[in-house]
Design a protein around this motif. Sequence first.
Motif, PDB file in Angstrom:
ATOM      1  N   ALA A  63      -2.690   0.387  -4.288  1.00  0.00           N
ATOM      2  CA  ALA A  63      -2.970  -0.706  -3.352  1.00  0.00           C
ATOM      3  C   ALA A  63      -2.964  -2.018  -4.104  1.00  0.00           C
ATOM      4  O   ALA A  63      -3.546  -2.135  -5.188  1.00  0.00           O
ATOM      5  CB  ALA A  63      -4.306  -0.500  -2.663  1.00  0.00           C
ATOM      6  N   ILE A 103     -11.231  -1.897  -3.392  1.00  0.00           N
ATOM      7  CA  ILE A 103     -10.964  -3.307  -3.677  1.00  0.00           C
ATOM      8  C   ILE A 103     -11.785  -3.834  -4.856  1.00  0.00           C
ATOM      9  O   ILE A 103     -11.396  -4.781  -5.536  1.00  0.00           O
ATOM     10  CB  ILE A 103     -11.191  -4.149  -2.394  1.00  0.00           C
ATOM     11  CG1 ILE A 103     -10.374  -5.433  -2.426  1.00  0.00           C
ATOM     12  CG2 ILE A 103     -12.662  -4.401  -2.144  1.00  0.00           C
ATOM     13  CD1 ILE A 103     -10.294  -6.131  -1.075  1.00  0.00           C
ATOM     14  N   HIS A 139       0.838  -1.198   0.000  1.00  0.00           N
ATOM     15  CA  HIS A 139       0.000   0.000   0.000  1.00  0.00           C
ATOM     16  C   HIS A 139       0.879   1.258   0.000  1.00  0.00           C
ATOM     17  O   HIS A 139       1.817   1.356   0.785  1.00  0.00           O
ATOM     18  CB  HIS A 139      -0.916   0.008   1.229  1.00  0.00           C
ATOM     19  CG  HIS A 139      -2.125  -0.856   1.052  1.00  0.00           C
ATOM     20  ND1 HIS A 139      -2.092  -2.073   0.424  1.00  0.00           N
ATOM     21  CD2 HIS A 139      -3.424  -0.666   1.414  1.00  0.00           C
ATOM     22  CE1 HIS A 139      -3.310  -2.597   0.407  1.00  0.00           C
ATOM     23  NE2 HIS A 139      -4.138  -1.761   1.003  1.00  0.00           N
ATOM     24  N   CYS A 152      -9.308   3.328  -0.821  1.00  0.00           N
ATOM     25  CA  CYS A 152      -9.077   2.024  -0.218  1.00  0.00           C
ATOM     26  C   CYS A 152      -9.771   1.976   1.137  1.00  0.00           C
ATOM     27  O   CYS A 152      -9.783   2.967   1.873  1.00  0.00           O
ATOM     28  CB  CYS A 152      -7.582   1.792  -0.051  1.00  0.00           C
ATOM     29  SG  CYS A 152      -7.196   0.199   0.676  1.00  0.00           S
ATOM     30  N   ALA A 153     -10.336   0.809   1.466  1.00  0.00           N
ATOM     31  CA  ALA A 153     -10.988   0.640   2.768  1.00  0.00           C
ATOM     32  C   ALA A 153      -9.977   0.847   3.897  1.00  0.00           C
ATOM     33  O   ALA A 153     -10.359   1.124   5.028  1.00  0.00           O
ATOM     34  CB  ALA A 153     -11.603  -0.753   2.860  1.00  0.00           C
TER      35      ALA A 153
HETATM   36 MO   LIG Z   1      -7.748  -1.373  -0.959  1.00  0.00          MO
END
Ligand SMILES: [Mo]
Length: 441
Positions: free
Chosen positions: A126, A271, A105, A174-175
């Motif tokens: 990511a 994702i 990341h 990104c989460a």
């Molecule tokens: Mo992610």
Amino acid sequence: MDTKDSKQEAKPDSRQNSKQKSRRDLFKTGAALAGSVALGAVGKAQAQHDHHGAVMPDSKNAYPMIHGSKEQIEYGVRSKFVKSVRVQHPIGGRPSPDVFGKVFHVASPLQDSVGVITPSSLHYIATTRGSFLPDIDPAKHTLTIHGLVDRPLTLTMDDLRRFPSVTRLHFIECAGNRHNGKQPNVQDTHGMTSCSEWTGVLMSTLLKECGVKGNAKWFVAEGAEEIKGASSIPLDKGMEDCIIAYGQNGEALRPQQGFPVRLMVPGWEGIYHTKFLRRIKIVDKFLMNYNEYGHLRPGDKELALGEIIGPKSVITFPSGTQQLPGPGLYEISGLAWSGGGAVKTVEVSTDGGKKWQRAEFKNPPQRMAHVRFALPWKWDGSETTIMSRCIDEIGQRQALREEIAGWWKVPVVRDYRVPGLDNSVMPWKIAKDGKVTNGLA
Ligand SMILES: [Mo]
Ligand SMILES: Nc1nc2c(c(=O)[nH]1)N[C@H]1C(S)=C(S)[C@@H](COP(=O)(O)O)O[C@H]1N2
């Protein structure tokens, strides 16, 4: 400008006065630019001219010259004085590349950002579990759409470019873009989001080409590299606004962003935006994939907070580790976005959340895209906390960590870890000496 100045300015037709005024203004300009090159220095130098009559830079000129290289001319390189770079995420995480050359990341330097487009070379990166970036020859890459369709399709990149295209501004987040009190700057707190102009073919265009069968409900998108980035996504979302993207900010996608082609799922967690896209399978149920691990949550409530990015914003100036030179006028500036649609309003508080003022937008808000907001602010030199909150077009409002803790009925602590995706308000503390630090610390 003090009151004496403005009174004199108001006097009409006074030549004497306007002379005084312009001298005063010059003086002010000089003061503002103290330390930089004096105006007029370039003009006074004995300039040499080339055979087109253009001024040749030389030692008498105010600036040295960049010695031309082929790469500066052919593709373009930024000034050596601009140093903004991506960094590993989170703090203490694996560096990219690691000793084996794997990529993990990597966060975008939002503290240096202006406008809303993230330069492709600074877009966050990511890989779900760390992987080598595949070096794909677009001439050999194909995208297959199969499963519950009447006519399965296998397209080369040239085939794909023959379909009608769309160009849209969209963020990806990104989460893992979570903030806590231990991150010193906005690159660490919020750098796992970026915004680009994406060009490609609407997924609905390709689905019409294949003819989707009546019992089709979901699709699984799969990437070409070993991580594969496979995710199950509702077919309705695919029909609505997903893009099979081959362009980013006016050129081909970068390998870090999924060259030669990726899936864009506007407003959904990063994702789902499968890179190096090689296969889309239309299916009748949610299929459990390698990538779905991120969505296994202890309860339904928490699960429901995944997938779609909530309304979110962050002040990028002034932000953590930056330094205000002293009291006076500043333009507070930041980014806001939402997976729910376009941003409707951004409010800024400069007194720790007592009063909220409506910020202005620097660009027209677009669906699932960053918008740049700003608010003029006169800092009086006292200690304070500044923060922003976003309200999107479907009426969702970004909440304070305290509000979220209240909803979950857990004790209110400043650095409360938000369940699901973290779209809570980010406070920055301004100290008396102008130093800016993380307000959650
Ligand atoms: Mo992610
Ligand atoms: N093929 C593939 N697609 C992928 C991933 C991956 O590892 N492989 N990572 C996903 C994750 S976790 C995120 S947040 C986004 C990041 O997109 P970016 O690297 O272009 O910013 O891509 C997604 N798509």
